[in-house]
Design an enzyme around this catalytic site. Structure first.
Site, PDB file in Angstrom:
ATOM      1  N   THR A  22      17.986  -0.476  22.453  1.00  0.00           N
ATOM      2  CA  THR A  22      18.629  -1.153  21.301  1.00  0.00           C
ATOM      3  C   THR A  22      18.914  -2.375  21.646  1.00  0.00           C
ATOM      4  OG1 THR A  22      19.093   1.077  20.350  1.00  0.00           O
ATOM      5  CG2 THR A  22      20.193  -1.101  19.354  1.00  0.00           C
ATOM      6  N   THR A  98      20.676   3.437  25.862  1.00  0.00           N
ATOM      7  CA  THR A  98      21.923   4.321  26.141  1.00  0.00           C
ATOM      8  C   THR A  98      21.779   5.778  26.048  1.00  0.00           C
ATOM      9  OG1 THR A  98      22.544   4.560  23.695  1.00  0.00           O
ATOM     10  CG2 THR A  98      23.630   2.708  24.613  1.00  0.00           C
ATOM     11  N   GLN A 287      30.374  23.535  31.937  1.00  0.00           N
ATOM     12  CA  GLN A 287      30.148  22.894  30.469  1.00  0.00           C
ATOM     13  C   GLN A 287      31.395  22.119  29.826  1.00  0.00           C
ATOM     14  OE1 GLN A 287      29.344  26.451  28.187  1.00  0.00           O
ATOM     15  NE2 GLN A 287      27.605  27.059  29.524  1.00  0.00           N
TER      16      GLN A 287
HETATM   17  N1  ASP Z   1      16.971   5.375  21.779  1.00  0.00           N
HETATM   18  C1  ASP Z   1      17.660   4.240  22.266  1.00  0.00           C
HETATM   19  C2  ASP Z   1      17.577   4.287  23.639  1.00  0.00           C
HETATM   20  O1  ASP Z   1      18.143   4.811  24.517  1.00  0.00           O
HETATM   21  C3  ASP Z   1      19.127   4.349  21.798  1.00  0.00           C
HETATM   22  C4  ASP Z   1      19.792   3.187  22.430  1.00  0.00           C
HETATM   23  O2  ASP Z   1      19.138   1.908  23.172  1.00  0.00           O
HETATM   24  O3  ASP Z   1      20.926   3.071  22.468  1.00  0.00           O
HETATM   25  O4  ASP Z   1      16.663   3.863  24.272  1.00  0.00           O
END
Ligand code: ASP
Length: 353
Positions: A22, A98, A287
């Site tokens: 993102t 992320t 866990q």
């Molecule tokens: N789906 C994205 C990724 O992990 C989400 C993000 O970048 O936060 O590439």
């Protein structure tokens, strides 16, 4: 490679490795559509970069990838880019989606042994090209962290770390905990390495430094012949058996209850003992987000220890998985593998007697 350079007095040189996610996206103000922005124009999206007065170069993945598509070969690419540019830069910032950032940061912490320069992972929940983005702040502060030095001139944070929403975390202790909030990462079992408020504060007692004279050693091979088995009430023998009999499987991360406990079932012990006879290594992690595995604490954990399960202590699943990939790729016999697994290699676990 794309660069912003400053002449005159020696400025820190930082290499940004943009993998995707993102943070590297841009929202068309009219259509609202998201697309990857052109990293050749990084400074036009983040003009604040000029205020840092750093020499910044950028190595974009082509094409950029969503972190759900990250594979060990991409981790190896990141490791090689760092190795090839190690002498030319003071620090590295890896822009990453992320979703699997905790896996990549954990993997890199094993692959880059003897690291003496900062490798700061960051990303964002909102694209860098949107009004309320968290991406600019995450990027700018990560660059500052990558360039930070102690009074003796040594890098302040020569570790693989994650910076997100004002917190600096050890990479292999990190877990993504929110799909929604900006404060999306936690290190439940290891203190913060630093935080960013009015001042950028570093907690030096928790930051790892290589031994004097230690050189960077890079391992890019990872062996993925492993599985993760999270137990639940009512888990059936055939499920456990099927996982231990996956063709080629060499190790299993067993994700257990509380302090490393599992149901007291004779069939479970038999499956674990049989796996051990077939040289399949089983590592126990909990866990629970916080706390550690102590297999001697309850009878339900002791039976696992007696069946040859290795203690993963307070490791995250992300670090247990990537540590196994790293160790399985080495030529170790099963006793050596079990011994190495029981050590903390890159500060990923708190090993207790
Ligand atoms: N789906 C994205 C990724 O992990 C989400 C993000 O970048 O936060 O590439």
């Amino acid at each position: 490679m794309i660069s912003i350079t400053y002449s005159g007095k020696r400025q820190p040189s930082i290499l940004i490795i943009y993998t995707g996610g993102t943070i590297g996206m841009y929202e068309d103000p009219e259509s609202g559509a998201l697309s990857n922005f052109d990293f050749a124009k990084l400074a036009s999206y983040v003009p604040e970069l000029y205020h840092l007065k750093f020499n910044i170069s950028c190595y974009p993945f082509d094409p950029p990838i969503d972190s759900s598509d990250m594979l060990p070969r991409h981790w190896a690419d990141i490791a090689c880019i760092i190795q090839d540019n190690y002498e030319s830069f003071d620090g590295f910032v890896v822009l990453h989606g992320t979703d699997t950032m905790a896996y990549t940061a954990s993997a890199l912490s094993f692959m880059l042994q003897g690291l003496g320069k900062p490798v700061v992972f960051t990303g964002s929940q909102l694209p860098i090209g949107t009004l309320r983005t968290d991406g600019k702040e995450n990027l700018l502060t990560s660059l500052e962290i990558a360039a930070a030095t102690d009074p003796d001139g040594r890098p302040t944070v020569p570790e693989v770390c994650v910076f997100f929403e004002n917190q600096l975390l050890r990479g292999n202790r990190t877990t993504k905990i929110s799909a929604e909030g900006f404060n999306a990462f936690r290190s439940f079992n290891y203190p913060l390495l630093g935080d960013a408020g009015i001042h950028l504060r570093f907690y030096r007692e928790y930051i790892h430094h290589p031994s004097p004279g230690e050189k960077l050693r890079v391992q890019t091979d990872m062996d993925t012949h492993l599985a993760v088995l999270s137990i639940f009430p009512g888990i059936r023998r055939e499920v456990v058996k099927a996982i231990f009999h996956i063709e080629g499987v060499r190790a299993v991360v067993l994700v257990t209850y509380g302090s490393g406990n599992a149901p007291q079932k004779q069939w479970l012990i038999e499956e674990l003992e049989e796996a051990r006879r077939r040289d399949i290594v089983v590592v126990n992690v909990t866990q629970c987000s916080q706390g550690t595995v102590e297999m001697g604490r309850y009878a339900t954990g002791l039976q696992l220890l007696q069946a040859g399960v290795v203690n993963g202590y307070d490791s995250t699943v992300e670090s247990a998985v990537t540590k196994l990939m790293y160790l399985l790729a080495q030529e170790l016999n099963s006793d050596e593998l079990r011994a190495r697994l029981s050590e903390s290699i890159s500060g990923e676990a708190t090993v207790t007697a």
